[in-house]
Structures are given as structure tokens and as C-alpha cells.
Design a protein around this motif. Structure first.
Motif, PDB file in Angstrom:
ATOM      1  N   PRO A 174       0.854  -1.195   0.000  1.00 30.28           N
ATOM      2  CA  PRO A 174       0.000   0.000   0.000  1.00 30.28           C
ATOM      3  C   PRO A 174       0.884   1.237   0.000  1.00 30.28           C
ATOM      4  O   PRO A 174       1.859   1.324   0.743  1.00 30.28           O
ATOM      5  CB  PRO A 174      -0.785  -0.126   1.310  1.00 30.28           C
ATOM      6  CG  PRO A 174       0.090  -0.953   2.203  1.00 30.28           C
ATOM      7  CD  PRO A 174       0.840  -1.910   1.295  1.00 30.28           C
ATOM      8  N   ILE A 175       0.566   2.185  -0.864  1.00 32.37           N
ATOM      9  CA  ILE A 175       1.356   3.405  -0.942  1.00 32.37           C
ATOM     10  C   ILE A 175       0.410   4.602  -1.034  1.00 32.37           C
ATOM     11  O   ILE A 175      -0.787   4.451  -1.285  1.00 32.37           O
ATOM     12  CB  ILE A 175       2.330   3.409  -2.140  1.00 32.37           C
ATOM     13  CG1 ILE A 175       1.569   3.355  -3.468  1.00 32.37           C
ATOM     14  CG2 ILE A 175       3.310   2.249  -2.044  1.00 32.37           C
ATOM     15  CD1 ILE A 175       2.467   3.461  -4.683  1.00 32.37           C
ATOM     16  N   ILE A 176       0.975   5.778  -0.832  1.00 28.63           N
ATOM     17  CA  ILE A 176       0.227   7.017  -0.957  1.00 28.63           C
ATOM     18  C   ILE A 176       0.704   7.757  -2.200  1.00 28.63           C
ATOM     19  O   ILE A 176       1.893   8.005  -2.368  1.00 28.63           O
ATOM     20  CB  ILE A 176       0.414   7.916   0.286  1.00 28.63           C
ATOM     21  CG1 ILE A 176      -0.108   7.216   1.542  1.00 28.63           C
ATOM     22  CG2 ILE A 176      -0.297   9.259   0.086  1.00 28.63           C
ATOM     23  CD1 ILE A 176      -1.592   6.941   1.531  1.00 28.63           C
ATOM     24  N   GLY A 177      -0.240   8.089  -3.070  1.00 33.38           N
ATOM     25  CA  GLY A 177       0.065   8.896  -4.245  1.00 33.38           C
ATOM     26  C   GLY A 177      -0.276  10.347  -3.968  1.00 33.38           C
ATOM     27  O   GLY A 177      -1.366  10.645  -3.452  1.00 33.38           O
ATOM     28  N   ILE A 178       0.635  11.231  -4.274  1.00 26.49           N
ATOM     29  CA  ILE A 178       0.436  12.660  -4.051  1.00 26.49           C
ATOM     30  C   ILE A 178       0.138  13.322  -5.393  1.00 26.49           C
ATOM     31  O   ILE A 178       0.967  13.283  -6.307  1.00 26.49           O
ATOM     32  CB  ILE A 178       1.664  13.316  -3.398  1.00 26.49           C
ATOM     33  CG1 ILE A 178       2.088  12.537  -2.140  1.00 26.49           C
ATOM     34  CG2 ILE A 178       1.381  14.775  -3.079  1.00 26.49           C
ATOM     35  CD1 ILE A 178       1.051  12.507  -1.056  1.00 26.49           C
ATOM     36  N   LEU A 179      -1.038  13.910  -5.496  1.00 21.64           N
ATOM     37  CA  LEU A 179      -1.424  14.641  -6.698  1.00 21.64           C
ATOM     38  C   LEU A 179      -1.348  16.128  -6.386  1.00 21.64           C
ATOM     39  O   LEU A 179      -2.057  16.627  -5.509  1.00 21.64           O
ATOM     40  CB  LEU A 179      -2.841  14.258  -7.120  1.00 21.64           C
ATOM     41  CG  LEU A 179      -3.379  14.937  -8.393  1.00 21.64           C
ATOM     42  CD1 LEU A 179      -2.519  14.566  -9.595  1.00 21.64           C
ATOM     43  CD2 LEU A 179      -4.830  14.539  -8.626  1.00 21.64           C
ATOM     44  N   ARG A 180      -0.466  16.835  -7.057  1.00 20.71           N
ATOM     45  CA  ARG A 180      -0.237  18.243  -6.788  1.00 20.71           C
ATOM     46  C   ARG A 180      -1.048  19.118  -7.746  1.00 20.71           C
ATOM     47  O   ARG A 180      -0.953  18.984  -8.960  1.00 20.71           O
ATOM     48  CB  ARG A 180       1.253  18.570  -6.881  1.00 20.71           C
ATOM     49  CG  ARG A 180       2.036  17.943  -5.722  1.00 20.71           C
ATOM     50  CD  ARG A 180       3.496  18.251  -5.740  1.00 20.71           C
ATOM     51  NE  ARG A 180       4.141  17.788  -4.510  1.00 20.71           N
ATOM     52  CZ  ARG A 180       5.455  17.708  -4.330  1.00 20.71           C
ATOM     53  NH1 ARG A 180       6.271  18.062  -5.313  1.00 20.71           N
ATOM     54  NH2 ARG A 180       5.946  17.286  -3.190  1.00 20.71           N
TER      55      ARG A 180
ATOM     56  N   GLY B 113       9.740   8.599  -1.560  1.00 17.91           N
ATOM     57  CA  GLY B 113      10.024   8.200  -0.184  1.00 17.91           C
ATOM     58  C   GLY B 113       9.396   6.865   0.107  1.00 17.91           C
ATOM     59  O   GLY B 113       8.814   6.215  -0.782  1.00 17.91           O
ATOM     60  N   LYS B 114       9.502   6.425   1.346  1.00 13.53           N
ATOM     61  CA  LYS B 114       8.931   5.156   1.758  1.00 13.53           C
ATOM     62  C   LYS B 114       7.421   5.177   1.557  1.00 13.53           C
ATOM     63  O   LYS B 114       6.700   5.950   2.191  1.00 13.53           O
ATOM     64  CB  LYS B 114       9.264   4.885   3.233  1.00 13.53           C
ATOM     65  CG  LYS B 114       8.647   3.625   3.806  1.00 13.53           C
ATOM     66  CD  LYS B 114       9.192   2.365   3.139  1.00 13.53           C
ATOM     67  CE  LYS B 114       8.646   1.105   3.819  1.00 13.53           C
ATOM     68  NZ  LYS B 114       9.089  -0.127   3.123  1.00 13.53           N
ATOM     69  N   ASN B 115       6.941   4.316   0.624  1.00 14.38           N
ATOM     70  CA  ASN B 115       5.521   4.181   0.327  1.00 14.38           C
ATOM     71  C   ASN B 115       4.868   5.491  -0.095  1.00 14.38           C
ATOM     72  O   ASN B 115       3.685   5.735   0.177  1.00 14.38           O
ATOM     73  CB  ASN B 115       4.767   3.591   1.532  1.00 14.38           C
ATOM     74  CG  ASN B 115       5.216   2.176   1.850  1.00 14.38           C
ATOM     75  OD1 ASN B 115       5.720   1.482   0.984  1.00 14.38           O
ATOM     76  ND2 ASN B 115       5.057   1.758   3.074  1.00 14.38           N
ATOM     77  N   ARG B 116       5.616   6.322  -0.805  1.00 15.50           N
ATOM     78  CA  ARG B 116       5.068   7.577  -1.316  1.00 15.50           C
ATOM     79  C   ARG B 116       5.550   7.822  -2.747  1.00 15.50           C
ATOM     80  O   ARG B 116       6.713   7.565  -3.068  1.00 15.50           O
ATOM     81  CB  ARG B 116       5.477   8.773  -0.418  1.00 15.50           C
ATOM     82  CG  ARG B 116       4.918   8.682   0.984  1.00 15.50           C
ATOM     83  CD  ARG B 116       5.413   9.851   1.830  1.00 15.50           C
ATOM     84  NE  ARG B 116       4.798  11.100   1.422  1.00 15.50           N
ATOM     85  CZ  ARG B 116       3.626  11.521   1.875  1.00 15.50           C
ATOM     86  NH1 ARG B 116       2.920  10.764   2.705  1.00 15.50           N
ATOM     87  NH2 ARG B 116       3.127  12.678   1.498  1.00 15.50           N
ATOM     88  N   MET B 117       4.619   8.306  -3.578  1.00 16.27           N
ATOM     89  CA  MET B 117       4.991   8.663  -4.936  1.00 16.27           C
ATOM     90  C   MET B 117       4.262   9.926  -5.358  1.00 16.27           C
ATOM     91  O   MET B 117       3.172  10.235  -4.859  1.00 16.27           O
ATOM     92  CB  MET B 117       4.650   7.516  -5.913  1.00 16.27           C
ATOM     93  CG  MET B 117       3.183   7.324  -6.192  1.00 16.27           C
ATOM     94  SD  MET B 117       2.855   5.997  -7.402  1.00 16.27           S
ATOM     95  CE  MET B 117       1.829   6.871  -8.586  1.00 16.27           C
ATOM     96  N   ILE B 118       4.860  10.665  -6.276  1.00 15.58           N
ATOM     97  CA  ILE B 118       4.242  11.842  -6.865  1.00 15.58           C
ATOM     98  C   ILE B 118       3.577  11.410  -8.165  1.00 15.58           C
ATOM     99  O   ILE B 118       4.241  10.898  -9.074  1.00 15.58           O
ATOM    100  CB  ILE B 118       5.253  12.957  -7.137  1.00 15.58           C
ATOM    101  CG1 ILE B 118       5.940  13.385  -5.832  1.00 15.58           C
ATOM    102  CG2 ILE B 118       4.585  14.142  -7.811  1.00 15.58           C
ATOM    103  CD1 ILE B 118       5.008  14.023  -4.826  1.00 15.58           C
TER     104      ILE B 118
END
Length: 220
Positions: free
Chosen positions: A169-175, A213-218
Motif C-alpha cells: 500500500p502506498i500514498i500517491g500525491i497529486l499536486r 520516499g517510503k511508500n510515497r509517490m508523486i
């Protein structure tokens, strides 16, 4: 790298088949999310019984599942003519071919996997072992034990040095301007910081982004 993949689906004629074909299309999408290089030749659905007014149901989605094998069960969600949500369960059977990796030579315990250690071969999907390695998941892998030549390579044969692993499970960051929106995703491949990665949301939509980063993507 963008690849062009072909999906051939042969639908079996069944009564009340419109919704069944929609389920097959949704299932094919999920399977190709997990196995981008698969060539699907046939999907069959079976159910012990269907409602008499099933042809009036509106298909919504199939529930989250791993869909990593050639047969299994799925839960499909519908709107009924009475505007109520209802779940129906099906058993699915998928026929097709998948490219997997076979060891080109013996691999020693503790050895880092390199492109010279394997070759790509085509197998019937129902003969592909669970957790077979995809060529996109071969970075930063270390053999746990000795592996003989001509062995189908699987994830559990290796330990990974990747920051993110497949199915994490990861978090996607939408800017959007000065605002960051977080989206819960599931990684579809292993990756490290700076790598481009594919991930899907709860609805099965595939997104791409860069690991930061750990479990994070842009998301891009």
C-alpha cells in the motif's frame, strides 16, 4: 517505457449476457493491471444462479481482489431495478499466455540478479506459478538460496532491496497548484526513490508516478 499490449477476449454466449460481458471486461482490465504483458484468449464466468431480472441489473464494478491466478472467485456489484445495490459472486476462468522469467544459468545464494541470469519465456497462464517474477520486478533482487538453471523465477526466491515492493500500500500525491491531494494506492511493481512506478487505486485505475520516499509517490 511504454509497451503496446494486445488483449483478445472470446466471450461465451450465455443468456442475459450483457452484464456478464461487462464483468469480463472489468476482470480483463484487473488482470492486465497485474500482468501488463499477458495475452488473454478467453474468459469464462460461472454462477450457481442468477436473478430472473438479471438483464435489468446495472453493473457497477468488481470488488477489489488480487486476480493473480488463472481461476478464482470475484464479487460483482450491481444496481437492481429497485435502485438497490446487490453483490453477486462468480467463479472465473482465464485462458491466455504470459511472459515469465526462466533462469539462464545457475544462480548462487546471495547473488544479485542480473539480466544475464534469465530469459523471457511464454507460458499458458494456468501453468504460471504463483508470484512468478515480471521483468519489471527484477531490480535490486538478491537470491535467498541456490537456484538451478531452467527454473521459473518467483518472488519468494529472492529478497528485495527495493523501498517499495509489489502489492505494497502506498500514498500517491497529486499536486494541484499549492494543494497536495493524497490518494490510497497499491503498488504494481517494486521501485526505489527516483524510479517511475505503476500503481492502482481502489477502483482499479492505473496511475504512474515517481517514488519520493517510503511508500510515497508523486503522481504524474
Amino acid at each position: 517505457m511504454k509497451n503496446l499490449f494486445f488483449i483478445f477476449i472470446i466471450f461465451i454466449s450465455l443468456s442475459k449476457g450483457a452484464n456478464l460481458e461487462e464483468i469480463k471486461l472489468a476482470l480483463a482490465k484487473e488482470i492486465t493491471n497485474n500482468f501488463p504483458k499477458i495475452i488473454i484468449t478467453q474468459i469464462d464466468l460461472r454462477s450457481t444462479s442468477l436473478p430472473k431480472d438479471f438483464n435489468q441489473y446495472q453493473f457497477l464494478r468488481i470488488a477489489n481482489g488480487r486476480f493473480e491466478q488463472s481461476q478464482g472467485f470475484l464479487r460483482a456489484e450491481f444496481n437492481t431495478p429497485q435502485n438497490m445495490q446487490k453483490n453477486l459472486f462468480f467463479r472465473y476462468f482465464v485462458q491466455g499466455n504470459l511472459q515469465v522469467l526462466k533462469s539462464e544459468r545457475a544462480i548462487k545464494r546471495g547473488q544479485k540478479l542480473s539480466p544475464l541470469d534469465y530469459r523471457s519465456v511464454s507460458l499458458d497462464f494456468d501453468k504460471v506459478p504463483p508470484n512468478a517474477l515480471d521483468i519489471e520486478d527484477t531490480n535490486n533482487l538478491i537470491a535467498k538460496n541456490n537456484i538451478n538453471k531452467n527454473t521459473i523465477l518467483k518472488e519468494n526466491m529472492f529478497k528485495t532491496l527495493a523501498l517499495i515492493r509489489r502489492n505494497d500500500p502506498i500514498i500517491g500525491i497529486l499536486r494541484d497548484g499549492n494543494i497536495d491531494v493524497s490518494i490510497e494506492l497499491t503498488a504494481l511493481q517494486s521501485a526505489n526513490i527516483g524510479d517511475r512506478i505503476r500503481a492502482k487505486n481502489k477502483e482499479g485505475k492505473v496511475m504512474q508516478g515517481i517514488v519520493v520516499g517510503k511508500n510515497r509517490m508523486i503522481i504524474q
